[in-house]
Design a protein around this motif. Structure first.
Motif, PDB file in Angstrom:
ATOM      1  N   GLY A  89       0.816  -1.225   0.000  1.00 28.79           N
ATOM      2  CA  GLY A  89       0.000   0.000   0.000  1.00 28.79           C
ATOM      3  C   GLY A  89       0.842   1.264   0.000  1.00 28.79           C
ATOM      4  O   GLY A  89       0.509   2.243  -0.687  1.00 28.79           O
ATOM      5  N   VAL A  90       1.943   1.272   0.763  1.00 30.12           N
ATOM      6  CA  VAL A  90       2.830   2.446   0.790  1.00 30.12           C
ATOM      7  C   VAL A  90       3.444   2.658  -0.596  1.00 30.12           C
ATOM      8  O   VAL A  90       3.494   3.794  -1.116  1.00 30.12           O
ATOM      9  CB  VAL A  90       3.927   2.284   1.879  1.00 30.12           C
ATOM     10  CG1 VAL A  90       5.015   3.324   1.705  1.00 30.12           C
ATOM     11  CG2 VAL A  90       3.314   2.365   3.254  1.00 30.12           C
ATOM     12  N   SER A  91       3.887   1.592  -1.232  1.00 33.99           N
ATOM     13  CA  SER A  91       4.491   1.689  -2.562  1.00 33.99           C
ATOM     14  C   SER A  91       3.482   2.236  -3.576  1.00 33.99           C
ATOM     15  O   SER A  91       3.805   3.137  -4.371  1.00 33.99           O
ATOM     16  CB  SER A  91       4.984   0.312  -3.001  1.00 33.99           C
ATOM     17  OG  SER A  91       5.521   0.362  -4.289  1.00 33.99           O
ATOM     18  N   GLN A  92       2.226   1.752  -3.558  1.00 34.38           N
ATOM     19  CA  GLN A  92       1.189   2.232  -4.481  1.00 34.38           C
ATOM     20  C   GLN A  92       0.867   3.701  -4.218  1.00 34.38           C
ATOM     21  O   GLN A  92       0.677   4.488  -5.146  1.00 34.38           O
ATOM     22  CB  GLN A  92      -0.083   1.383  -4.353  1.00 34.38           C
ATOM     23  CG  GLN A  92       0.038   0.011  -4.944  1.00 34.38           C
ATOM     24  CD  GLN A  92      -1.217  -0.833  -4.707  1.00 34.38           C
ATOM     25  OE1 GLN A  92      -2.111  -0.453  -3.956  1.00 34.38           O
ATOM     26  NE2 GLN A  92      -1.263  -1.991  -5.367  1.00 34.38           N
ATOM     27  N   THR A  93       0.788   4.089  -2.920  1.00 31.21           N
ATOM     28  CA  THR A  93       0.461   5.475  -2.586  1.00 31.21           C
ATOM     29  C   THR A  93       1.561   6.418  -3.057  1.00 31.21           C
ATOM     30  O   THR A  93       1.276   7.506  -3.596  1.00 31.21           O
ATOM     31  CB  THR A  93       0.238   5.620  -1.063  1.00 31.21           C
ATOM     32  OG1 THR A  93      -0.788   4.734  -0.655  1.00 31.21           O
ATOM     33  CG2 THR A  93      -0.126   7.038  -0.690  1.00 31.21           C
ATOM     34  N   LEU A  94       2.819   6.035  -2.865  1.00 33.69           N
ATOM     35  CA  LEU A  94       3.927   6.894  -3.305  1.00 33.69           C
ATOM     36  C   LEU A  94       3.923   7.063  -4.828  1.00 33.69           C
ATOM     37  O   LEU A  94       4.209   8.149  -5.349  1.00 33.69           O
ATOM     38  CB  LEU A  94       5.266   6.315  -2.845  1.00 33.69           C
ATOM     39  CG  LEU A  94       5.540   6.372  -1.342  1.00 33.69           C
ATOM     40  CD1 LEU A  94       6.840   5.655  -1.006  1.00 33.69           C
ATOM     41  CD2 LEU A  94       5.578   7.808  -0.848  1.00 33.69           C
ATOM     42  N   ARG A  95       3.551   6.025  -5.572  1.00 31.89           N
ATOM     43  CA  ARG A  95       3.533   6.100  -7.043  1.00 31.89           C
ATOM     44  C   ARG A  95       2.322   6.890  -7.544  1.00 31.89           C
ATOM     45  O   ARG A  95       2.461   7.747  -8.443  1.00 31.89           O
ATOM     46  CB  ARG A  95       3.509   4.696  -7.634  1.00 31.89           C
ATOM     47  CG  ARG A  95       4.830   3.992  -7.532  1.00 31.89           C
ATOM     48  CD  ARG A  95       4.824   2.681  -8.334  1.00 31.89           C
ATOM     49  NE  ARG A  95       6.092   2.012  -8.136  1.00 31.89           N
ATOM     50  CZ  ARG A  95       6.219   0.822  -7.573  1.00 31.89           C
ATOM     51  NH1 ARG A  95       5.154   0.158  -7.179  1.00 31.89           N
ATOM     52  NH2 ARG A  95       7.404   0.301  -7.423  1.00 31.89           N
ATOM     53  N   SER A  96       1.128   6.569  -6.970  1.00 25.57           N
ATOM     54  CA  SER A  96      -0.082   7.192  -7.521  1.00 25.57           C
ATOM     55  C   SER A  96      -0.373   8.568  -6.907  1.00 25.57           C
ATOM     56  O   SER A  96      -0.628   9.526  -7.628  1.00 25.57           O
ATOM     57  CB  SER A  96      -1.281   6.280  -7.349  1.00 25.57           C
ATOM     58  OG  SER A  96      -1.533   6.055  -5.975  1.00 25.57           O
ATOM     59  N   SER A  97      -0.356   8.689  -5.593  1.00 22.32           N
ATOM     60  CA  SER A  97      -0.727   9.957  -4.961  1.00 22.32           C
ATOM     61  C   SER A  97       0.387  10.995  -5.040  1.00 22.32           C
ATOM     62  O   SER A  97       0.121  12.186  -5.215  1.00 22.32           O
ATOM     63  CB  SER A  97      -1.096   9.739  -3.498  1.00 22.32           C
ATOM     64  OG  SER A  97      -2.229   8.936  -3.407  1.00 22.32           O
ATOM     65  N   TYR A  98       1.625  10.573  -4.901  1.00 24.52           N
ATOM     66  CA  TYR A  98       2.756  11.509  -4.904  1.00 24.52           C
ATOM     67  C   TYR A  98       3.470  11.547  -6.255  1.00 24.52           C
ATOM     68  O   TYR A  98       4.400  12.327  -6.450  1.00 24.52           O
ATOM     69  CB  TYR A  98       3.748  11.160  -3.790  1.00 24.52           C
ATOM     70  CG  TYR A  98       3.171  11.345  -2.398  1.00 24.52           C
ATOM     71  CD1 TYR A  98       2.845  12.607  -1.931  1.00 24.52           C
ATOM     72  CD2 TYR A  98       2.960  10.263  -1.561  1.00 24.52           C
ATOM     73  CE1 TYR A  98       2.308  12.787  -0.662  1.00 24.52           C
ATOM     74  CE2 TYR A  98       2.431  10.429  -0.292  1.00 24.52           C
ATOM     75  CZ  TYR A  98       2.107  11.695   0.150  1.00 24.52           C
ATOM     76  OH  TYR A  98       1.569  11.872   1.392  1.00 24.52           O
ATOM     77  N   SER A  99       3.057  10.713  -7.193  1.00 23.30           N
ATOM     78  CA  SER A  99       3.619  10.648  -8.549  1.00 23.30           C
ATOM     79  C   SER A  99       5.142  10.507  -8.543  1.00 23.30           C
ATOM     80  O   SER A  99       5.855  11.153  -9.321  1.00 23.30           O
ATOM     81  CB  SER A  99       3.230  11.899  -9.366  1.00 23.30           C
ATOM     82  OG  SER A  99       1.843  12.001  -9.464  1.00 23.30           O
ATOM     83  N   LEU A 100       5.640   9.684  -7.663  1.00 24.36           N
ATOM     84  CA  LEU A 100       7.077   9.443  -7.575  1.00 24.36           C
ATOM     85  C   LEU A 100       7.454   8.279  -8.477  1.00 24.36           C
ATOM     86  O   LEU A 100       6.762   7.261  -8.531  1.00 24.36           O
ATOM     87  CB  LEU A 100       7.502   9.143  -6.137  1.00 24.36           C
ATOM     88  CG  LEU A 100       7.317  10.266  -5.128  1.00 24.36           C
ATOM     89  CD1 LEU A 100       7.674   9.779  -3.721  1.00 24.36           C
ATOM     90  CD2 LEU A 100       8.192  11.459  -5.482  1.00 24.36           C
ATOM     91  N   THR A 101       8.551   8.440  -9.176  1.00 27.78           N
ATOM     92  CA  THR A 101       9.075   7.353 -10.004  1.00 27.78           C
ATOM     93  C   THR A 101      10.311   6.810  -9.310  1.00 27.78           C
ATOM     94  O   THR A 101      10.917   7.470  -8.476  1.00 27.78           O
ATOM     95  CB  THR A 101       9.448   7.861 -11.406  1.00 27.78           C
ATOM     96  OG1 THR A 101      10.385   8.921 -11.290  1.00 27.78           O
ATOM     97  CG2 THR A 101       8.228   8.311 -12.178  1.00 27.78           C
ATOM     98  N   GLY A 102      10.661   5.630  -9.626  1.00 26.53           N
ATOM     99  CA  GLY A 102      11.844   5.016  -9.035  1.00 26.53           C
ATOM    100  C   GLY A 102      11.623   4.507  -7.618  1.00 26.53           C
ATOM    101  O   GLY A 102      12.561   4.385  -6.836  1.00 26.53           O
ATOM    102  N   VAL A 103      10.357   4.211  -7.270  1.00 25.52           N
ATOM    103  CA  VAL A 103      10.064   3.666  -5.934  1.00 25.52           C
ATOM    104  C   VAL A 103      10.512   2.219  -5.925  1.00 25.52           C
ATOM    105  O   VAL A 103      10.063   1.402  -6.741  1.00 25.52           O
ATOM    106  CB  VAL A 103       8.569   3.778  -5.576  1.00 25.52           C
ATOM    107  CG1 VAL A 103       8.289   3.129  -4.234  1.00 25.52           C
ATOM    108  CG2 VAL A 103       8.120   5.210  -5.596  1.00 25.52           C
ATOM    109  N   GLY A 104      11.412   1.912  -5.017  1.00 24.06           N
ATOM    110  CA  GLY A 104      11.963   0.564  -4.935  1.00 24.06           C
ATOM    111  C   GLY A 104      11.367  -0.210  -3.763  1.00 24.06           C
ATOM    112  O   GLY A 104      10.173  -0.139  -3.477  1.00 24.06           O
ATOM    113  N   GLN A 105      12.245  -0.886  -3.071  1.00 22.15           N
ATOM    114  CA  GLN A 105      11.831  -1.758  -1.969  1.00 22.15           C
ATOM    115  C   GLN A 105      11.297  -0.941  -0.796  1.00 22.15           C
ATOM    116  O   GLN A 105      11.852   0.087  -0.422  1.00 22.15           O
ATOM    117  CB  GLN A 105      13.020  -2.594  -1.503  1.00 22.15           C
ATOM    118  CG  GLN A 105      12.673  -3.568  -0.416  1.00 22.15           C
ATOM    119  CD  GLN A 105      13.888  -4.408  -0.011  1.00 22.15           C
ATOM    120  OE1 GLN A 105      14.968  -4.296  -0.593  1.00 22.15           O
ATOM    121  NE2 GLN A 105      13.694  -5.236   0.987  1.00 22.15           N
ATOM    122  N   VAL A 106      10.181  -1.460  -0.179  1.00 22.09           N
ATOM    123  CA  VAL A 106       9.577  -0.838   1.002  1.00 22.09           C
ATOM    124  C   VAL A 106       9.637  -1.859   2.132  1.00 22.09           C
ATOM    125  O   VAL A 106       9.313  -3.034   1.936  1.00 22.09           O
ATOM    126  CB  VAL A 106       8.114  -0.407   0.740  1.00 22.09           C
ATOM    127  CG1 VAL A 106       7.502   0.197   1.992  1.00 22.09           C
ATOM    128  CG2 VAL A 106       8.036   0.553  -0.430  1.00 22.09           C
TER     129      VAL A 106
END
Length: 177
Positions: free
Chosen positions: A116-133
């Motif tokens: 869920g944290v990984s999805q939120t960082l990608r979709s809500s914060y539009s961050l690219t390059g999100v790796g391991q959580v």
């Protein structure tokens, strides 16, 4: 106990009612070489000591007094007590583990929170390059509870704070720092 002489009552009560007995011949004297001592009032005891006979009669009881029939107690109070105990145990178990679950503290599944944290960082914060959580295991679902997850963004280690919003497990993901 030695029987009382005729005409005298028994100690502790009335004289026992006995059928008349035929007259006894007088006791023979022992042979001269075995002279036995005589004890009070000319009575001789048989060899081996005096022998007593228990005689019954009015007014004589056993050593503990008259016996009263025992009143049988009912097992019903014990049965009711057992049923009440079983019901109370069941109530505690239901309330403790099922509803409202006093004994059970709900915790987050760390793998689900990481996803869920990984999805939120990608979709809500539009961050690219999100790796391991990586989030700590066993975090309680309690309103206002906060915990930190480690995340890798563009190969840089960052920390994200997760805040629990309600008892149903809704949480908020903070900005990476």
């Amino acid at each position: 106990m030695q029987p009382a002489a005729p005409g005298y009552p028994q100690p502790g009560g009335f004289a026992p009612q006995q059928p008349p007995q035929p007259p006894q011949p007088p006791p023979q004297a022992p042979p001269p070489q075995q002279q036995q001592p005589q004890y009070g009032y000319g009575q001789q005891y048989p060899p081996g000591g005096a022998q007593f006979q228990q005689q019954g009669g009015f007014g004589q009881f056993d050593e503990f007094g008259p016996k009263k029939p025992k009143k049988k107690r009912s097992a019903l109070p014990w049965v009711f007590a057992g049923i009440i105990v079983v019901i109370l145990v069941l109530v505690v178990l239901v309330l403790g583990f099922i509803t409202p679950g006093w004994f059970v503290k709900p915790v987050f599944d760390s793998a689900s929170v990481e996803k869920g944290v990984s999805q939120t960082l990608r979709s809500s914060y539009s961050l690219t390059g999100v790796g391991q959580v990586s989030c700590p295991a066993g975090q309680q679902v309690t309103v206002g509870h906060r915990f930190d997850c480690k995340v890798t963004i563009d190969s840089q280690p960052k920390t994200v704070t997760v805040t629990v919003k309600n008892v149903k497990g809704v949480y908020e993901v903070g900005h990476p720092r």
